[in-house]
Enzyme design. Structure first.
Site, PDB file in Angstrom:
ATOM      1  CD  GLU A 275      28.728  -0.293  18.922  1.00  0.00           C
ATOM      2  OE1 GLU A 275      28.095  -1.187  19.505  1.00  0.00           O
ATOM      3  OE2 GLU A 275      29.927  -0.069  19.148  1.00  0.00           O
TER       4      GLU A 275
ATOM      5  CG  ASP B 259      29.393   5.000  24.706  1.00  0.00           C
ATOM      6  OD1 ASP B 259      30.155   4.558  23.843  1.00  0.00           O
ATOM      7  OD2 ASP B 259      28.978   4.310  25.666  1.00  0.00           O
TER       8      ASP B 259
HETATM    9  C1  6LW Z   1      27.699   1.297  23.555  1.00  0.00           C
HETATM   10  C2  6LW Z   1      28.110   1.026  22.180  1.00  0.00           C
HETATM   11  C3  6LW Z   1      29.529   1.109  22.370  1.00  0.00           C
HETATM   12  O1  6LW Z   1      26.379   1.077  23.814  1.00  0.00           O
HETATM   13  O2  6LW Z   1      29.831   0.591  23.568  1.00  0.00           O
HETATM   14  O3  6LW Z   1      31.345   2.275  21.617  1.00  0.00           O
HETATM   15  C4  6LW Z   1      28.631   0.348  24.225  1.00  0.00           C
HETATM   16  N1  6LW Z   1      30.273   1.686  21.519  1.00  0.00           N
HETATM   17  O4  6LW Z   1      27.680   1.919  21.250  1.00  0.00           O
HETATM   18  C5  6LW Z   1      28.793   0.619  25.665  1.00  0.00           C
HETATM   19  O5  6LW Z   1      29.334   1.896  25.847  1.00  0.00           O
END
Ligand code: 6LW
Length: 528
Positions: A193, A37
């Site tokens: 996300e 991330d």
């Molecule tokens: C994070 C989400 C994700 O919050 O994995 O790759 C989760 N994406 O965005 C945990 O790292």
């Protein structure tokens, strides 16, 4: 003739200046081992980057670079218990995806503690710290970022199940001012996300991750003249993914969760997470999600294009910024200093009196605690990331034990239900080395050997598919192998979660009280 001379001169000058100011080629990942991330910002000639840290303490490592290729860790954002309550945080709980921004002379880290408190941001004038206490923001979703608009309004941009939400927030108080607005769901992949908004050429560009953080991961982008949308999808979407035929044979999988940064020379770059698989066509990865880099072509008024076709390689044959490497990390940690280096982590908030670098000068003392590695507790344990598939890790341990429930040693841990423990303990008045496997509900002793005295060298050698465990008397180099274990049972595909394998030094009295102490003289980690 004169024109030809002119063209030749221009070509020569261009080639010369490119050699002067740019170099070609770099290796991915740029920050290996469990570093997911990534979020990045630039201040002048310096780049700063933060990654997730989940249940590990201190939280949110901060890295620095001058060229985007070479990185050094300069600290952590959350170093005090008051900033980071992680008590009883489950594996892969704690700190999810952070964002790192610089605005008006201040650095901001924006993040979520899913095990306590939710969304918050911290500020600092120096990204190496100290960072402020968290300012908590009552928005109930993850992956927050802050966007400062030109009209002075400030917004939290977060993930929501149906898409990305934008919410006006007062940064002085952390108070939510406006309603949470659902603005864009991306192109229909699961789990939209990891949002970041950038204002460029009169557009709000909204970058997000989609497809989940596993093999279907991707980065997509949309744009709008209005922060609340409607957002128009980029015709190149997904602008980054290996979840297609172009990416199917790539050792790097799961690319997504990205952030964009512009260098001083005007070039654009993307940092993002991905993972390196160990077994071809049978997918496993043990190092967790790592940080990768790709060049981005982002013309004025146009869409960003990532490394041409939206895929990346381990060896990137593209021009870079002028390279600025940092000294290589030492192989040996001597435990001579008065604190541990930034690479060392605890599991949850440490119980400080269980650790000492002064008790026996030049040694790290870890006192046993009743907690075991199987529990989601503040285990007596320090660790560093496994950053390469091919590595050697070794330590010299002296364990002063008086009861059979006491143990100390090295562990390879993915989470509290998946770890390989390489320990010494006293049985019938005699010390033994033992290799123990914990994989879900399966647990067994894979190897055992009597040792002379209570001092031993423990060595683990790794390659993509196996870990081998050796021990030797402290003053000899005659190693005996205790066993070879498959890496895949510590992989994310088997163990689940968001982290990677850590190499830990620990001591436990297995549920009973005890005064036993483990002393570690040194610890070596090297890539093979
Ligand atoms: C994070 C989400 C994700 O919050 O994995 O790759 C989760 N994406 O965005 C945990 O790292």
């Amino acid at each position: 003739m004169r024109n030809i001379l002119k063209i030749v001169t221009i070509v020569c000058l261009t080639v010369f200046s490119i050699q002067l100011f740019a170099q070609t080629g770099y290796k991915n990942p740029i920050i290996p081992g469990f570093n997911p991330d990534p979020s990045i910002c630039r201040v002048g000639d310096d780049f700063y980057l933060v990654t997730s840290s989940f249940e590990y303490f201190p939280g949110l490592p901060i890295y620095h670079s001058k060229d985007l290729v070479n990185w050094e860790q300069i600290g952590h954002c959350l170093t005090r218990d008051s900033q980071l309550p992680l008590h009883k945080s489950p594996a892969s709980g704690g700190l999810f995806a952070p964002s790192l921004r610089f605005h008006d002379g201040l650095f901001y880290v924006i993040c979520t503690n899913v095990s306590g408190g939710g969304n918050f941001f911290c500020t600092a004038t120096d990204p190496a710290g100290p960072w402020s206490e968290p300012i908590w923001v009552a928005i109930d979703s993850i992956d927050p970022d802050i966007f400062w608009d030109e009209d002075g309004k400030t917004y939290f941009v977060t993930q929501g199940n149906e898409g990305i939400r934008v919410t006006e927030v007062d940064l002085k108080t952390g108070k939510v001012i406006g309603p949470e607005q659902l603005v864009w769901g991306g192109i229909g992949g699961r789990f939209p996300e990891a949002p970041h908004i950038y204002k460029k050429d009169g557009y709000y560009y909204l970058l997000l991750g989609e497809g989940g953080t596993e093999y279907m991961h991707s980065a997509t982008i949309g744009r709008s003249k209005n922060i609340n949308g409607p957002y128009e999808s980029c015709p190149l979407n997904p602008i980054l993914t290996h979840a297609n035929r172009r990416g199917q044979a790539n050792q790097i999988q799961g690319v997504g969760h990205a952030d964009l940064v512009q260098a001083k020379d005007g070039s654009w770059w993307m940092v993002f997470l991905g993972f390196r698989v160990t077994h071809q066509w049978a997918y496993y990865h043990v190092l967790g999600r790592e940080t990768f880099l790709a060049p981005v072509d982002w013309p004025k008024g146009g869409w960003p294009q990532v490394n041409g076709d939206g895929t990346v390689a381990l060896n990137m044959n593209v021009p870079t910024l002028p390279l600025h490497p940092f000294p290589k990390a030492d192989i040996r940690t001597n435990f001579d200093g008065d604190k541990l280096g930034f690479e060392w982590q605890y599991l949850r908030n440490p119980i400080r009196e269980n650790y000492s670098l002064t008790d026996k000068k030049g040694w790290l003392r870890i006192s046993t605690s009743p907690y075991t590695l199987n529990e989601t507790e503040s285990v007596s344990f320090v660790c560093r990331r496994q950053t390469e598939h091919d590595f050697i890790a070794e330590t010299l341990l002296q364990f002063d034990s008086s009861a059979e429930n006491e143990e100390a040693g090295m562990t390879l841990i993915q989470n509290n239900t998946h770890h390989y423990d390489f320990i010494i303990k006293k049985v019938n008045g005699q010390y033994i080395a033992q290799l123990r496997v914990h994989v879900g509900s399966l647990s067994y002793i894979a190897g055992e050997k009597q040792i002379k005295g209570n001092k031993v060298k423990l060595k683990i050698e790794g390659n993509p598919t196996n870990y081998s465990f050796y021990c030797s008397e402290a003053d000899s180099n005659q190693y005996s192998e205790l066993g070879k274990l498959d890496t895949r049972y510590l992989s994310t595909e088997v163990a689940g979660g968001f982290t990677g394998v850590m190499i830990g030094l620990y001591a436990s009295s297995n549920g009973k009280s005890s005064n036993a102490k483990a002393y570690y003289d040194w610890f070596d980690y090297s890539a093979k």
